[in-house]
Design an enzyme around this catalytic site. Structure first.
Site, PDB file in Angstrom:
ATOM      1  N   LYS A 117     -54.530   4.422  23.847  1.00  0.00           N
ATOM      2  CA  LYS A 117     -53.874   3.132  24.139  1.00  0.00           C
ATOM      3  C   LYS A 117     -54.868   1.983  24.024  1.00  0.00           C
ATOM      4  O   LYS A 117     -54.495   0.883  23.633  1.00  0.00           O
ATOM      5  CB  LYS A 117     -53.202   3.168  25.510  1.00  0.00           C
ATOM      6  CG  LYS A 117     -51.948   4.014  25.500  1.00  0.00           C
ATOM      7  CD  LYS A 117     -51.048   3.754  26.686  1.00  0.00           C
ATOM      8  CE  LYS A 117     -49.785   4.594  26.595  1.00  0.00           C
ATOM      9  NZ  LYS A 117     -49.069   4.665  27.860  1.00  0.00           N
ATOM     10  N   LYS A 198     -47.602  13.789  16.911  1.00  0.00           N
ATOM     11  CA  LYS A 198     -46.417  14.005  17.754  1.00  0.00           C
ATOM     12  C   LYS A 198     -45.362  12.934  17.513  1.00  0.00           C
ATOM     13  O   LYS A 198     -45.698  11.802  17.131  1.00  0.00           O
ATOM     14  CB  LYS A 198     -46.808  14.096  19.220  1.00  0.00           C
ATOM     15  CG  LYS A 198     -47.147  12.796  19.857  1.00  0.00           C
ATOM     16  CD  LYS A 198     -47.090  12.853  21.373  1.00  0.00           C
ATOM     17  CE  LYS A 198     -47.279  11.425  21.844  1.00  0.00           C
ATOM     18  NZ  LYS A 198     -47.056  11.113  23.189  1.00  0.00           N
ATOM     19  N   LYS A 201     -42.094   6.826  19.261  1.00  0.00           N
ATOM     20  CA  LYS A 201     -41.407   5.647  18.725  1.00  0.00           C
ATOM     21  C   LYS A 201     -42.385   4.634  18.168  1.00  0.00           C
ATOM     22  O   LYS A 201     -42.078   3.912  17.231  1.00  0.00           O
ATOM     23  CB  LYS A 201     -40.570   4.994  19.825  1.00  0.00           C
ATOM     24  CG  LYS A 201     -39.207   5.627  19.952  1.00  0.00           C
ATOM     25  CD  LYS A 201     -38.360   4.884  20.930  1.00  0.00           C
ATOM     26  CE  LYS A 201     -37.911   3.545  20.364  1.00  0.00           C
ATOM     27  NZ  LYS A 201     -37.130   2.784  21.346  1.00  0.00           N
TER      28      LYS A 201
HETATM   29  P1  AMP Z   1     -43.362   8.931  27.032  1.00  0.00           P
HETATM   30  O1  AMP Z   1     -42.332   7.963  27.449  1.00  0.00           O
HETATM   31  O2  AMP Z   1     -43.640   8.985  25.578  1.00  0.00           O
HETATM   32  O3  AMP Z   1     -44.618   8.801  27.814  1.00  0.00           O
HETATM   33  O4  AMP Z   1     -42.808  10.384  27.374  1.00  0.00           O
HETATM   34  C1  AMP Z   1     -41.904  10.727  28.402  1.00  0.00           C
HETATM   35  C2  AMP Z   1     -41.898  12.240  28.518  1.00  0.00           C
HETATM   36  O5  AMP Z   1     -41.587  12.859  27.264  1.00  0.00           O
HETATM   37  C3  AMP Z   1     -43.253  12.814  28.941  1.00  0.00           C
HETATM   38  O6  AMP Z   1     -43.036  13.923  29.792  1.00  0.00           O
HETATM   39  C4  AMP Z   1     -43.859  13.249  27.642  1.00  0.00           C
HETATM   40  O7  AMP Z   1     -44.809  14.273  27.797  1.00  0.00           O
HETATM   41  C5  AMP Z   1     -42.637  13.726  26.868  1.00  0.00           C
HETATM   42  N1  AMP Z   1     -42.842  13.591  25.416  1.00  0.00           N
HETATM   43  C6  AMP Z   1     -43.154  12.443  24.747  1.00  0.00           C
HETATM   44  N2  AMP Z   1     -43.255  12.666  23.416  1.00  0.00           N
HETATM   45  C7  AMP Z   1     -43.000  13.988  23.234  1.00  0.00           C
HETATM   46  C8  AMP Z   1     -42.950  14.832  22.087  1.00  0.00           C
HETATM   47  N3  AMP Z   1     -43.170  14.360  20.871  1.00  0.00           N
HETATM   48  N4  AMP Z   1     -42.662  16.142  22.259  1.00  0.00           N
HETATM   49  C9  AMP Z   1     -42.415  16.621  23.502  1.00  0.00           C
HETATM   50  N5  AMP Z   1     -42.449  15.895  24.619  1.00  0.00           N
HETATM   51  C10 AMP Z   1     -42.727  14.580  24.513  1.00  0.00           C
END
Ligand code: AMP
Ligand code: TRP
Length: 332
Positions: A117, A198, A201
Site C-alpha cells: 500500500k 490475486k 479491484k
Molecule cells: P479486501 O477488502 O480486499 O481486504 O478483502 C476482504 C476479504 O476478502 C479478506 O478476508 C481477504 O483476505 C479476502 N480476499 C480478498 N481478495 C481475495 C482473493 N483474491 N482471493 C481470496 N480471498 C480474497
C-alpha cells in the site's frame, strides 16, 4: 440476539471500499455464512480501516450501507450472527491505542500489505497505514476471538494479533486467547487478466468479477480471461488453473469438472468451453445473491435495525473486555 459467552467466538470484517468481487466471496464471506451456524460470530464493517486510503467523506455512508446489504444478501443472518460498524464501538480504538504501546515497530514495518500500500499510495503514507494491523488486532481480541475467517492475504495480520495477544498476556496477565486464521479451500482467487496476481479491484475492470455485475458483463470478462502463459510447457497455465478453481468453488457439478479436466489432460480441451462453463456457473451462483439484494433494498429500515441490534450485543462485550484490560494495565 444476546451473546452467549459459553460459545466459541469468531470475528471478521471487511472494508467498505465498494462492490465485492468473487474472490472476497469465495475466500471469506461464503465461509462466514457457513460458520455462523457453528460459532458465535461477529462480522463488522471496518470503516476506520478504510480511512487509511484517501476517500471522499460524502461517499462513506453509501459504501457502508452497500457492504451491509452485501453481507445480508450473501446469507449472513442477523438471527445467527452479530453485524455492526467498527466506528460505532469506541472500544476498538481504545484497545488499539493500548496495543500500539506493546507492538514492536519492526513487526509492522515488515507487513507485506503495508509495503504494497505504501508503494501504491506514495503521496499518502500515513501512520494509520502502518498501524492498521494493530487496529485489526484490537478488533479481533476485543471479543476474545478464537478464529478469524479471512482470505490468505490477511494471514500475516492475524499472525500479528497472536503476537500482540501473547505479549499482552505476558506483560499484564492471561487475558486473550491466541486467535487462529480460518481459510477456505480457495483462500486466493487469482486475477482473470494476470493470473499470477490475486484478484483485486484495484488492478482494474478486466481483473475481477463483481458479485453484482450483470450476466453479460460477467460472461464477457470470463470469455476474455487469460489462459495461456508464456511459461508454457508441462505445468497447467495459471489462468487455466484459476478457471478450474473458480468453477469448482462456485459449485459446478463434479462430473462437469471431471469431464473438462479429462479433456485438458488429453489436450483436447477448447478453452472457450471451459470459460463458457465457468461463466454459466458464476452467473448461477450470483443470481440469487443479486435477487436477495434487490429485495433488501426495498426495506432500508431493516438494515438500520440489524446494525442497532448487532452494535448493542458487540458493545456489551467490548465494554467488559476494555474494563478488564484497563484494570490489568493499571488504568482503572
Ligand atoms: P479486501 O477488502 O480486499 O481486504 O478483502 C476482504 C476479504 O476478502 C479478506 O478476508 C481477504 O483476505 C479476502 N480476499 C480478498 N481478495 C481475495 C482473493 N483474491 N482471493 C481470496 N480471498 C480474497
Ligand atoms: N484487514 C482486513 C481486510 O482488509 C479487514 C479487517 C479489519 C479484519 N479488522 C479485521 C478482518 C478483523 C478480520 C478481523 O480485509
Amino acid at each position: 440476539m444476546p451473546p452467549s459467552t459459553s460459545q466459541k467466538i469468531l470475528f471478521s470484517g471487511m472494508q467498505p471500499t465498494g462492490e465485492l468481487h468473487i474472490g472476497n466471496y469465495l475466500g471469506a464471506l461464503k465461509n462466514w455464512v457457513a460458520l455462523q451456524h457453528e460459532y458465535e460470530c461477529f462480522f463488522t464493517i471496518v470503516d476506520y480501516h478504510a480511512m487509511t486510503i484517501e476517500y471522499d467523506p460524502k461517499d462513506m455512508p453509501e459504501r457502508v450501507k452497500n457492504l451491509i446489504l452485501t453481507y445480508l444478501s450473501t446469507g449472513l443472518d442477523p438471527e445467527k450472527c452479530h453485524i455492526f460498524i467498527q466506528s460505532h464501538i469506541p472500544e476498538h480504538t481504545e484497545l488499539a491505542w493500548i496495543f500500539n504501546t506493546i507492538t514492536p515497530l519492526g513487526e509492522l514495518e515488515r507487513m507485506t500489505q503495508f509495503k504494497d500500500k505504501s508503494d501504491q499510495h506514495r503521496n499518502n503514507i500515513n501512520a494509520g497505514l502502518l498501524t492498521y494491523p494493530v487496529l485489526m488486532a484490537a478488533d479481533i481480541l476485543l471479543y476474545k476471538t478464537i478464529g478469524v475467517p479471512v482470505g490468505e492475504d490477511q494471514t500475516q495480520h492475524v499472525e500479528l494479533s497472536r503476537i500482540v495477544a501473547r505479549k499482552f498476556n505476558k506483560l499484564f496477565g492471561k487475558t486473550f486467547p491466541e486467535p487462529k486464521v480460518m481459510l477456505t479451500p480457495t483462500p486466493r482467487i487469482m486475477s482473470l487478466a494476470e493470473p499470477e496476481k490475486k484478484m483485486s479491484k484495484s488492478r482494474g475492470e478486466k481483473h475481477y468479477i463483481g458479485l453484482f455485475e450483470d450476466p453479460d458483463t460477467i460472461r464477457k470478462k470470463i470469455m476474455s480471461a487469460v489462459t495461456d502463459s508464456s511459461a508454457g510447457a508441462k505445468k497447467m497455465p495459471a489462468g487455466v488453473e484459476n478457471l478450474f478453481t473458480i468453477l469448482t468453488a462456485c459449485g459446478a457439478e463434479t462430473s462437469l469438472v471431471a469431464n473438462l479436466m479429462e479433456h485438458y489432460n488429453e489436450k483436447t480441451l477448447q478453452y472457450k468451453d471451459l470459460k463458457s462453463a465457468v461463466a454459466d456457473t458464476v452467473i448461477a451462483m450470483v443470481e440469487p445473491i443479486q435477487t436477495k439484494r434487490k429485495n433488501l433494498e426495498q426495506n432500508p429500515g431493516y438494515v438500520t435495525e440489524v446494525i442497532m441490534n448487532g452494535t448493542e450485543t458487540a458493545r456489551a462485550i467490548a465494554q467488559q473486555t476494555i474494563k478488564e484490560v484497563k484494570q490489568k494495565c493499571g488504568l482503572l
